[in-house]
Design a protein around this motif. Sequence first.
Motif, short mmCIF file in Angstrom:
data_model
loop_
_atom_site.label_atom_id
_atom_site.label_comp_id
_atom_site.label_asym_id
_atom_site.label_seq_id
_atom_site.Cartn_x
_atom_site.Cartn_y
_atom_site.Cartn_z
N ILE A 258 -7.11 -36.53 -0.73
CA ILE A 258 -5.90 -35.80 -0.39
C ILE A 258 -4.89 -36.68 0.34
N ARG A 259 -5.06 -37.99 0.28
CA ARG A 259 -4.22 -38.89 1.08
C ARG A 259 -2.75 -38.88 0.65
N ASP A 260 -2.43 -38.35 -0.55
CA ASP A 260 -1.05 -38.39 -1.02
C ASP A 260 -0.22 -37.19 -0.58
N TYR A 261 -0.84 -36.19 0.04
CA TYR A 261 -0.07 -35.02 0.47
C TYR A 261 0.75 -35.35 1.71
N PRO A 262 2.06 -35.03 1.73
CA PRO A 262 2.82 -35.12 2.98
C PRO A 262 2.18 -34.20 4.01
N THR A 263 1.88 -34.73 5.19
CA THR A 263 1.06 -33.99 6.15
C THR A 263 1.63 -34.11 7.56
N LEU A 264 1.62 -32.98 8.26
CA LEU A 264 1.96 -32.94 9.68
C LEU A 264 0.69 -32.60 10.44
N LEU A 265 0.36 -33.43 11.43
CA LEU A 265 -0.76 -33.17 12.33
C LEU A 265 -0.22 -32.75 13.69
N ILE A 266 -0.77 -31.67 14.25
CA ILE A 266 -0.34 -31.19 15.56
C ILE A 266 -1.58 -31.07 16.44
N TRP A 267 -1.47 -31.59 17.67
CA TRP A 267 -2.60 -31.56 18.61
C TRP A 267 -2.09 -31.30 20.02
N GLY A 268 -2.97 -30.82 20.87
CA GLY A 268 -2.74 -30.79 22.31
C GLY A 268 -3.56 -31.89 22.96
N THR A 269 -3.01 -32.57 23.96
CA THR A 269 -3.72 -33.70 24.56
C THR A 269 -4.90 -33.26 25.41
N LYS A 270 -5.00 -31.96 25.75
CA LYS A 270 -6.13 -31.46 26.54
C LYS A 270 -7.02 -30.54 25.70
N ASP A 271 -7.15 -30.87 24.43
CA ASP A 271 -7.98 -30.09 23.52
C ASP A 271 -9.46 -30.30 23.85
N ARG A 272 -10.17 -29.22 24.18
CA ARG A 272 -11.60 -29.31 24.49
C ARG A 272 -12.47 -28.96 23.29
N ALA A 273 -11.87 -28.54 22.20
CA ALA A 273 -12.64 -28.11 21.04
C ALA A 273 -12.72 -29.19 19.97
N VAL A 274 -11.59 -29.81 19.65
CA VAL A 274 -11.55 -30.90 18.66
C VAL A 274 -10.91 -32.10 19.35
N ASP A 275 -11.67 -33.15 19.50
CA ASP A 275 -11.27 -34.32 20.29
C ASP A 275 -9.93 -34.88 19.81
N VAL A 276 -8.96 -34.98 20.73
CA VAL A 276 -7.65 -35.51 20.38
C VAL A 276 -7.74 -36.97 19.95
N GLN A 277 -8.79 -37.68 20.37
CA GLN A 277 -8.97 -39.06 19.95
C GLN A 277 -9.23 -39.18 18.45
N SER A 278 -9.61 -38.08 17.83
CA SER A 278 -9.85 -38.10 16.38
C SER A 278 -8.56 -37.97 15.58
N ALA A 279 -7.45 -37.69 16.26
CA ALA A 279 -6.18 -37.46 15.55
C ALA A 279 -5.69 -38.72 14.85
N GLU A 280 -5.76 -39.87 15.53
CA GLU A 280 -5.21 -41.09 14.95
C GLU A 280 -6.01 -41.57 13.74
N PRO A 281 -7.35 -41.63 13.77
CA PRO A 281 -8.06 -42.01 12.54
C PRO A 281 -7.82 -41.02 11.40
N LEU A 282 -7.62 -39.75 11.73
CA LEU A 282 -7.30 -38.78 10.68
C LEU A 282 -5.92 -39.07 10.10
N ARG A 283 -4.96 -39.37 10.97
CA ARG A 283 -3.61 -39.69 10.49
C ARG A 283 -3.63 -40.87 9.53
N ARG A 284 -4.44 -41.87 9.84
CA ARG A 284 -4.48 -43.07 9.00
C ARG A 284 -5.06 -42.78 7.61
N ASN A 285 -5.70 -41.66 7.45
CA ASN A 285 -6.22 -41.29 6.13
C ASN A 285 -5.10 -41.02 5.14
N PHE A 286 -3.93 -40.59 5.66
CA PHE A 286 -2.83 -40.17 4.80
C PHE A 286 -1.79 -41.28 4.64
N ARG A 287 -1.15 -41.31 3.50
CA ARG A 287 -0.09 -42.28 3.26
C ARG A 287 1.22 -41.86 3.93
#
Length: 333
Positions: A258-287
């Motif tokens: 799914i790397r070709d889909y235009p994608t917006l990622l939104i996070w809160g920096t104090k997220d206790r459920a899904v680690d905000v540190q995972s946002a950047e590697p996920l972003r790099r998955n997309f073009r």
Amino acid sequence: MPTETQHPDEKFIPAGARNANSRDAEIGVAIEEHWLELPDGRMRYLKAGSGRALILIHGLMGYSFSWRFTLPALAAHATVYAIDNLGAGLSTASDDMDCTVRATAERVLQFADALGIIDFDLLGTSHGGGVAIMVAAVCTERSTERSAERSAERKDSRLQRLVLVAPVNPWSRHGKRLAPFVGSAFGSMFLRHTFARWRSLHDLGLRRMFGDTSRIPPDSLDGYFMPVFKNHVFHYGLRVVRNWTADLAELEAALPKIRDYPTLLIWGTKDRAVDVQSAEPLRRNFRNARLVAFEGVGHLPYEEAPEDFNHALVDFLTGEDLTGANRTPGNTI
């Protein structure tokens, strides 16, 4: 005037007017409640606005109520469909329903097919973000199959754009150990006899989803607890987490598709459920992906910072530049 739903717990008020008179704030935003029969149950959904379709997928213990501050803001830009996944919110489900992330994604596409939605944008949050990732992967798989049959270049024209709000993903450490415990026989019994029965524990868990508990909307605790006693949604949640480890592996395999889909990622920096540190590697998955992070906000930015959340979302949907300093009061990467 808006069309009232059958459930007074849901009050759809624009984010900037939460302290204003709700009747005045709602004028001009018609929100309709509908029900749809699907093979595995009866799906409830809310519809508002006009324009290209945008389907909203809630998190594990959420439902269409989650979008009460978002629907009015989006209605001017899209035809918005806020679904209650089968077994969640007020939607019913068969006892033997498949609750894997792929099966849930297939039901989102069944919903779109039943309503004749030809192309759409998709927003998913938390577990619903994982479902949105899988919807995109299924669309790509089917498009590839059709293109192979026609010996033509692959072009997936059904799903247009993705918005992923703190989606479950393979890089987040949160939940990798907890979910298998919750899904075990002992963990399931523990939850059924504690969270599902003791309102105070449910409320405590919800409070932890906020970066700043002073920003919890006054209707949130009651609104999120309502399906627990009306629809026994803990049963659905437990069935979901039983598949958590396998679902994460499937999501990891789906992401390259799914790397070709235009994608917006939104996070809160104090997220206790899904680690905000995972946002950047996920972003790099997309073009072509942008990440907006709201400082001090937890796992539910549409609840805790709805005006900022809506601003970022509308900018993305209308094609405006997210990097402008005066546009979105979050950190854009």
